[in-house]
Motif scaffolding. Structure first.
Motif: not given
Length: 414
Positions: A8-21, A177-181, A81-86
């Motif tokens: 589950x940790x790895x799947x959450x990380x994949x989703x987080x990276x997808x959102x970042x892209x 910023x809000x949706x991705x957080x 986590x810092x760069x996306x809202x910045x």
């Protein structure tokens, strides 16, 4: 060996990276369609706009060179986590520019953050890909393509409705910023990332600099050529269709549309192909398809056939950047924990310089001959694709291990 199901940790990380892209692409896609409004509002001419966009390009290039330390220490998740809202906040600044200087500075800062985020998210994607033990990088870049298309489409609709640029950018920046957080909390923690990436230069194999330099340079050239090919089509496909094949302006706009759509589609299926056949086959076969596409649209007397050529060119070129970035992220020299940063930088140089060079060449020998320049780089990828076996799904880079140390096969390191 059959890969185990990711946690589950790895799947959450994949989703987080997808959102970042997605949000990285959407942010820049929000800015681009509003260029005419900002240009008109500040009373800029074409030369002025070129200077301002030059600031953006310089910022992007510098940003890609400032991420080495966080890659080495396994802290790209924290950086994201810092760069996306910045970056979301920085999007607002160009809308409040009062003259050419402030616009150039604002775009340079936006580019700086965007370049840093680009390397950070690709480095984190490499770490997550290792945990998956199979190729997933193309999917991330497919998400980037989707984010770009969606962001630009929304921005175009907003512009058509006459919404003020300041309001548009504020709303877009806050939403991103809000949706991705909440999703970004799923990024790998520093200790976990450091353990996976294993970026300890002291443990790298001894390298023979000349061979290492050749390998890294070839990866950089492949990244350069891939971005150049994208930039060339983005800037010149409509001109080619309109002036060389005599199409209407509306029809000419379809060149980039079919190219981008085909590129996004190929990135969404390339990972499955890579899992079965490996990254070298994906890169080489894709480049071959792209080469056919270039030949078709450059030699076609028919606008419809030219569109088929553009779609083939995009479909084949789509997986190139993800595979090159995956290989670069899994490759290190004695002095560098990863060669991803230099390769990303080379890609941006291709995106910025390539279309300009094509314009200069077209002025002297014609646009058709100028657009053959990216074809040369596509052929180079076909020839040099063997250097990309260090990408996920490959068998390491044993053919080049006299020069570099590549993290092990995807079956063990992801």
């Amino acid at each position: 060996m059959r890969a185990t199901s990711p946690s589950r940790e790895v799947r959450r990380a994949r989703l987080a990276v997808t959102v970042t892209f997605l949000v990285h692409a959407a942010t820049f896609a929000t800015w681009a369609p509003r260029i005419p409004s900002i240009k008109q509002g500040l009373g800029l001419d074409h030369d002025d706009l070129g200077i301002a966009l030059g600031g953006l390009a310089v910022g992007l290039l510098i940003g890609t060179r400032l991420t080495g330390r966080m890659e080495k220490r396994g802290r790209t998740g924290l950086a994201i986590r810092i760069l996306v809202p910045a970056q979301s906040a920085a999007l607002i600044a160009p809308a409040y520019a009062i003259d050419l200087l402030t616009l150039t500075v604002a775009l340079a800062f936006l580019g700086l953050l965007g370049g840093m985020l680009d390397v950070a998210m690709n480095a984190h994607a490499v770490a997550v890909e290792r945990l998956y033990r199979r190729p997933i990088m193309s999917g991330f870049h497919g998400a980037w393509s989707i984010g770009s298309m969606v962001g630009s489409a929304i921005a175009a609709l907003v512009a058509r409705e006459g919404v003020d640029v300041r309001l548009h950018f504020i709303v877009a920046g806050v939403l991103v910023a809000v949706v991705s957080a909440p999703f970004l909390t799923g990024l790998l923690k520093p200790d976990r990332e450091a353990a996976i990436t294993g970026h300890d230069v002291a443990t790298s194999q001894a390298a023979r600099p000349p061979a290492a330099l050749i390998v890294v340079m070839m990866m950089a050239v492949m990244g350069f050529g891939s971005f150049l090919g994208e930039g060339a089509i983005a800037d010149w496909s409509a001109v080619y269709l309109n002036e060389n094949l005599g199409t209407s302006v509306a029809f000419a706009a379809l060149g980039l549309s079919v190219f981008s759509g085909a590129m996004a589609a190929s990135r969404l299926v390339a990972d499955r192909i890579g899992t079965r056949f490996g990254p070298v086959v994906v890169a080489r076969a894709g480049a071959a398809i792209s080469a056919v596409g270039y030949v078709v649209f450059l030699l076609s007397p028919s606008p419809v056939l030219a569109l088929i050529g553009f779609s083939l060119a995009g479909f084949g070129l789509g997986p190139a950047v993800p595979v090159v970035f995956s290989a670069a992220g899994n490759t290190r020299t004695r002095r560098r924990s990863s060669v991803l940063g230099p390769v990303v930088s080379a890609g941006y140089v291709g995106a910025v310089v390539g279309p300009v060079v094509i314009g200069v060449v077209a002025q002297h020998v014609g646009l058709a001959w100028a657009l053959a320049i990216p074809l040369g780089f596509v052929v180079l990828i076909i020839v040099a694709a063997g250097l990309l076996r260090g990408a996920a799904g490959g068998a390491g880079t044993e053919s080049a291990d006299v020069a570099i140390h590549a993290h092990g096969p995807a079956t063990t390191d992801g």
